[in-house]
Design a protein around this motif. Structure first.
Motif, PDB file in Angstrom:
ATOM      1  N   ARG A  85       0.812  -1.218   0.000  1.00 55.62           N
ATOM      2  CA  ARG A  85       0.000   0.000   0.000  1.00 55.62           C
ATOM      3  C   ARG A  85       0.846   1.270   0.000  1.00 55.62           C
ATOM      4  NH1 ARG A  85      -2.410   1.021   4.276  1.00 55.62           N
ATOM      5  NH2 ARG A  85      -4.141   2.339   3.590  1.00 55.62           N
ATOM      6  N   ASP A  86       1.920   1.278   0.760  1.00 56.12           N
ATOM      7  CA  ASP A  86       2.746   2.491   0.852  1.00 56.12           C
ATOM      8  C   ASP A  86       3.282   2.901  -0.521  1.00 56.12           C
ATOM      9  OD1 ASP A  86       2.285   2.564   3.544  1.00 56.12           O
ATOM     10  OD2 ASP A  86       4.249   1.782   4.122  1.00 56.12           O
ATOM     11  N   ALA A  87       3.700   1.916  -1.308  1.00 52.91           N
ATOM     12  CA  ALA A  87       4.208   2.217  -2.651  1.00 52.91           C
ATOM     13  C   ALA A  87       3.100   2.779  -3.528  1.00 52.91           C
ATOM     14  CB  ALA A  87       4.794   0.954  -3.284  1.00 52.91           C
ATOM     15  N   TYR A  88       1.897   2.259  -3.374  1.00 52.50           N
ATOM     16  CA  TYR A  88       0.778   2.740  -4.192  1.00 52.50           C
ATOM     17  C   TYR A  88       0.417   4.184  -3.849  1.00 52.50           C
ATOM     18  CZ  TYR A  88       0.328  -2.332  -4.762  1.00 52.50           C
ATOM     19  OH  TYR A  88       0.563  -3.659  -4.996  1.00 52.50           O
ATOM     20  N   TYR A  89       0.448   4.512  -2.567  1.00 52.55           N
ATOM     21  CA  TYR A  89       0.163   5.891  -2.156  1.00 52.55           C
ATOM     22  C   TYR A  89       1.211   6.849  -2.706  1.00 52.55           C
ATOM     23  CZ  TYR A  89      -3.825   5.138   0.949  1.00 52.55           C
ATOM     24  OH  TYR A  89      -5.077   4.868   1.431  1.00 52.55           O
ATOM     25  N   ASN A 164      -9.123   8.381 -13.937  1.00 55.12           N
ATOM     26  CA  ASN A 164      -9.384   8.896 -12.594  1.00 55.12           C
ATOM     27  C   ASN A 164      -9.270   7.855 -11.484  1.00 55.12           C
ATOM     28  OD1 ASN A 164     -11.672   7.796 -13.855  1.00 55.12           O
ATOM     29  ND2 ASN A 164     -13.078   8.898 -12.520  1.00 55.12           N
ATOM     30  N   PHE A 165      -9.426   6.560 -11.819  1.00 54.58           N
ATOM     31  CA  PHE A 165      -9.332   5.515 -10.808  1.00 54.58           C
ATOM     32  C   PHE A 165      -8.457   4.369 -11.312  1.00 54.58           C
ATOM     33  CE2 PHE A 165     -13.180   7.586  -9.179  1.00 54.58           C
ATOM     34  CZ  PHE A 165     -12.908   7.595  -7.814  1.00 54.58           C
ATOM     35  N   PRO A 166      -7.132   4.559 -11.325  1.00 54.67           N
ATOM     36  CA  PRO A 166      -6.246   3.510 -11.837  1.00 54.67           C
ATOM     37  C   PRO A 166      -6.236   2.244 -10.995  1.00 54.67           C
ATOM     38  CG  PRO A 166      -4.980   5.326 -10.903  1.00 54.67           C
ATOM     39  CD  PRO A 166      -6.392   5.787 -10.979  1.00 54.67           C
ATOM     40  N   SER A 167      -6.600   2.330  -9.716  1.00 49.85           N
ATOM     41  CA  SER A 167      -6.683   1.141  -8.863  1.00 49.85           C
ATOM     42  C   SER A 167      -8.108   0.584  -8.846  1.00 49.85           C
ATOM     43  CB  SER A 167      -6.256   1.478  -7.427  1.00 49.85           C
ATOM     44  OG  SER A 167      -6.619   0.435  -6.537  1.00 49.85           O
ATOM     45  N   TRP A 168      -9.030   1.348  -8.304  1.00 46.48           N
ATOM     46  CA  TRP A 168     -10.417   0.871  -8.199  1.00 46.48           C
ATOM     47  C   TRP A 168     -10.985   0.504  -9.564  1.00 46.48           C
ATOM     48  CZ3 TRP A 168     -15.058   2.676 -10.139  1.00 46.48           C
ATOM     49  CH2 TRP A 168     -16.213   2.098  -9.609  1.00 46.48           C
ATOM     50  N   GLY A 169     -10.673   1.284 -10.590  1.00 50.48           N
ATOM     51  CA  GLY A 169     -11.194   1.004 -11.922  1.00 50.48           C
ATOM     52  C   GLY A 169     -10.781  -0.360 -12.438  1.00 50.48           C
ATOM     53  N   ALA A 189      -5.766   3.908 -18.645  1.00 44.64           N
ATOM     54  CA  ALA A 189      -5.568   5.206 -19.288  1.00 44.64           C
ATOM     55  C   ALA A 189      -4.108   5.602 -19.155  1.00 44.64           C
ATOM     56  CB  ALA A 189      -6.466   6.256 -18.652  1.00 44.64           C
ATOM     57  N   THR A 190      -3.543   6.135 -20.221  1.00 49.54           N
ATOM     58  CA  THR A 190      -2.105   6.384 -20.262  1.00 49.54           C
ATOM     59  C   THR A 190      -1.629   7.337 -19.165  1.00 49.54           C
ATOM     60  OG1 THR A 190      -2.002   5.939 -22.635  1.00 49.54           O
ATOM     61  CG2 THR A 190      -0.233   7.271 -21.700  1.00 49.54           C
ATOM     62  N   ALA A 191      -2.377   8.399 -18.921  1.00 43.48           N
ATOM     63  CA  ALA A 191      -1.896   9.446 -18.007  1.00 43.48           C
ATOM     64  C   ALA A 191      -1.586   8.934 -16.610  1.00 43.48           C
ATOM     65  CB  ALA A 191      -2.916  10.572 -17.933  1.00 43.48           C
ATOM     66  N   THR A 192      -2.319   7.926 -16.141  1.00 35.95           N
ATOM     67  CA  THR A 192      -2.150   7.418 -14.773  1.00 35.95           C
ATOM     68  C   THR A 192      -1.903   5.908 -14.762  1.00 35.95           C
ATOM     69  OG1 THR A 192      -4.559   7.228 -14.559  1.00 35.95           O
ATOM     70  CG2 THR A 192      -3.542   9.248 -13.742  1.00 35.95           C
ATOM     71  N   ALA A 193      -1.281   5.397 -15.823  1.00 33.33           N
ATOM     72  CA  ALA A 193      -1.104   3.946 -15.968  1.00 33.33           C
ATOM     73  C   ALA A 193      -0.132   3.345 -14.957  1.00 33.33           C
ATOM     74  CB  ALA A 193      -0.619   3.625 -17.383  1.00 33.33           C
ATOM     75  N   TRP A 194       0.713   4.156 -14.364  1.00 33.63           N
ATOM     76  CA  TRP A 194       1.768   3.639 -13.494  1.00 33.63           C
ATOM     77  C   TRP A 194       1.201   2.819 -12.335  1.00 33.63           C
ATOM     78  CZ3 TRP A 194       5.761   7.187 -10.514  1.00 33.63           C
ATOM     79  CH2 TRP A 194       6.795   6.390 -10.009  1.00 33.63           C
ATOM     80  N   LEU A 195       0.171   3.341 -11.666  1.00 33.51           N
ATOM     81  CA  LEU A 195      -0.375   2.650 -10.503  1.00 33.51           C
ATOM     82  C   LEU A 195      -0.976   1.303 -10.904  1.00 33.51           C
ATOM     83  CD1 LEU A 195      -1.065   2.456  -7.550  1.00 33.51           C
ATOM     84  CD2 LEU A 195      -3.057   3.928  -7.944  1.00 33.51           C
ATOM     85  N   THR A 196      -1.734   1.274 -11.991  1.00 42.15           N
ATOM     86  CA  THR A 196      -2.313   0.018 -12.454  1.00 42.15           C
ATOM     87  C   THR A 196      -1.214  -0.996 -12.765  1.00 42.15           C
ATOM     88  OG1 THR A 196      -4.171   1.230 -13.450  1.00 42.15           O
ATOM     89  CG2 THR A 196      -3.826  -1.036 -14.172  1.00 42.15           C
ATOM     90  N   GLN A 197      -0.189  -0.541 -13.499  1.00 44.25           N
ATOM     91  CA  GLN A 197       0.890  -1.440 -13.892  1.00 44.25           C
ATOM     92  C   GLN A 197       1.610  -1.998 -12.666  1.00 44.25           C
ATOM     93  OE1 GLN A 197       4.339  -1.206 -13.614  1.00 44.25           O
ATOM     94  NE2 GLN A 197       5.023  -2.666 -15.165  1.00 44.25           N
TER      95      GLN A 197
END
Length: 527
Positions: A85-89, A164-169, A189-197
């Motif tokens: 979780r800490d890394a995701y935040y 807008n929701f790279p995790s929950w989405g 979505a490309t703009a916030t893909a880092w968290l999903t990846q």
């Protein structure tokens, strides 16, 4: 074009292995500082191989498991995500520009949803298919009957997600898909893909899902829809314009690929005509509007966009909302005094500013927080927009205000003259994800809920007795339906185990009583 080598390139996970694209990729930026973070690219990937591997290898492995075993798999994913979780935040702060409480909506919301489906799936036990209703006689003799069943589709689930929701989405879709036994390929979505990846990478590296069960492709979506076959499904969250492209694609239009869409939504808040400025219902509406305008900087598909109040309370409502919004500090989410961070990118900043300009052709500005300095952020660089409350005294004559959604901290206040007019104005949104009703009168609450139910996926009714326990207008809970008719996309997600219907095929089995008795041994759970 030279390929930058000093900015890390995130790998894609496809066909059971990590692969990097062959192009320069797209650089993701810190939306507050403007600094480069990572690159994403999928050029040169063999998409056909990846989809086949997920469909054949991943699907076979998942279907070999019972629902209970797949539920345990979801529980294992939860443990992996909780451990990181800490890394995701940290990623959310840097890539999404969100303050901690807004990151929690996305990160912890996704983990909670996974945990919910893990728990729900336990009840399905060793079943490998689901009975749908009771047996029905085919004639006078009861020996020959029909039994409807749900069985997992033998395809892949492609998720094309919003920024807008790279995790929950990801997890609100993946939880019921994986529980159903359907492999997932997510294109964030490309703009916030880092968290999903990063989340997918942690799950893959932990070895808690079978090979091919979970894949991630970052960057362009070109060619993804071309890979879909008749038993695949696609779920899209984003603009109505892109939704039209997806619906018209041959995969959907010709090969009948099942499609779920969540698009634009002009969600509403309605105050009881009997409310007064001193009433609890009035105070609840004001608080909820402010929360919905500021959480995730208004970047929620479910955020309140239109506020309907009795005409006599128009000025009082504007003043009360404005007074609360004035206390909202905007800027760098790393600053301890910042309550609201940024939009996800300068592109979204430009879109919000353009949208505001459009809405102002029909509305007055009742409150604008952008005259205040940002905290620890440069307005020329940061994608920060402070809350803006607009208003019109003539919502009946308005057109743009009922058609254009500005995806940011923007809402429009509108007075109504009678109850019937309020419902009619709300319906001019042409279908929305959610409407909320604020009242102390059970009769009005029931009447309003039924009036609005046909044009909304969810009606959130708030009264003083549930003020402390209600989950919030914009919070999507896994046990309740998420989706909406009309311009909202016509899709349905979540709603408890109802979400699994999208990933199953219904069939009627006509057979003898003995054969159907044997069927119950492998499909004991009934919907």
């Amino acid at each position: 074009m030279s390929i930058p080598t000093d900015i890390p390139l995130l790998p894609n996970h496809l066909a059971g292995r990590w692969q990097t694209g062959s192009g320069p990729g797209t650089t993701l930026l810190d939306p507050v500082l403007g600094t480069p973070l990572v690159r994403v690219d999928n050029r040169g990937l063999d998409l056909a191989e990846g989809f086949s591997f997920a469909r054949d290898t991943g699907g076979a492995a998942l279907r070999a498991m019972s629902y209970g075993q797949r539920a345990a798999m979801l529980g294992a994913i939860v443990k992996v995500l909780q451990a990181n979780r800490d890394a995701y935040y940290d990623i959310a702060t840097r890539n999404c520009g969100t303050v901690t409480k807004d990151s929690a909506v996305d990160i912890d919301g996704g983990i909670f949803t996974l945990g919910y489906y893990a728990k729900q799936g336990e009840a399905l036990g060793e079943a490998r298919a689901l009975l749908d209703g009771d047996r029905i006689r085919m004639g006078k003799d009861p020996v020959f009957q029909t039994q409807h069943v749900f069985s997992p589709t033998r395809g892949v689930a492609l998720f094309i997600n919003a920024f807008n929701f790279p995790s929950w989405g990801l997890w609100e879709k993946a939880a019921p898909a994986l529980l159903s036994g359907v492999p997932v390929i997510v294109k964030p979505a490309t703009a916030t893909a880092w968290l999903t990846q990063r989340m997918v990478a942690d799950v893959i590296e932990a070895g808690v899902v079978p090979a091919g069960a979970l894949s991630v492709i970052c960057g362009s979506s070109v060619g993804l829809m071309d890979q879909l076959q008749p038993f695949d499904v696609v779920s899209f969250t984003g603009s109505a314009e892109t939704a039209r492209i997806i619906r018209s694609h041959p995969a959907v239009a010709q090969r009948s690929v099942r499609c779920n869409i969540e698009a634009d939504s002009l969600n509403s808040a309605l105050l009881d005509p009997a409310a007064t400025e001193d009433s609890e219902a009035f105070k609840l509406l004001v608080s909820e509007v402010v929360r919905e305008m500021t959480v995730k900087s208004g970047q929620k598909c479910t955020a309140i966009r239109r506020i309907f109040v009795p005409r006599a309370l128009y000025q009082a409502t504007a003043q009360a909302i404005g007074a609360k919004l004035a206390k909202c500090s905007v800027g760098n989410p790393r600053h301890e005094n910042v309550r609201m961070g940024s939009l996800v990118s300068r592109e979204q900043y430009d879109n919000v500013i353009a949208g505001l300009t459009h809405l102002k052709t029909e509305a007055d500005v009742l409150f604008d927080g952008n005259s205040t300095e940002l905290l620890d952020a440069d307005r020329a660089v940061a994608a920060c927009v402070a809350p803006v409350l607009l208003g019109t005294q003539d919502p009946v004559a308005a057109k743009v205000l009922h058609e254009v959604e500005v995806f940011g901290p923007v809402a429009t206040l509108m007075p109504y003259d009678n109850e019937a007019q309020a419902y009619a104005l709300i319906r001019r949104g042409e279908g929305s994800l959610v409407a909320s009703v604020y009242s102390e009168d059970p009769a009005f609450m029931a009447r309003a809920a039924l009036e609005l139910a046909d044009s909304h996926g969810r009606v959130h009714v708030i009264s003083p007795d549930v003020a402390a326990s209600q989950t919030g207008h914009g919070n999507v809970m896994p046990m309740s339906l998420h989706g909406g008719p009309g311009r909202a996309g016509g899709g349905e997600e979540l709603g408890g185990l109802r979400a699994m219907g999208f990933y199953h095929r219904r069939s009627a089995i006509q057979a003898s009583t003995a054969a159907l008795d044997a069927l119950v041994a492998v499909a004991p759970w009934r919907t």
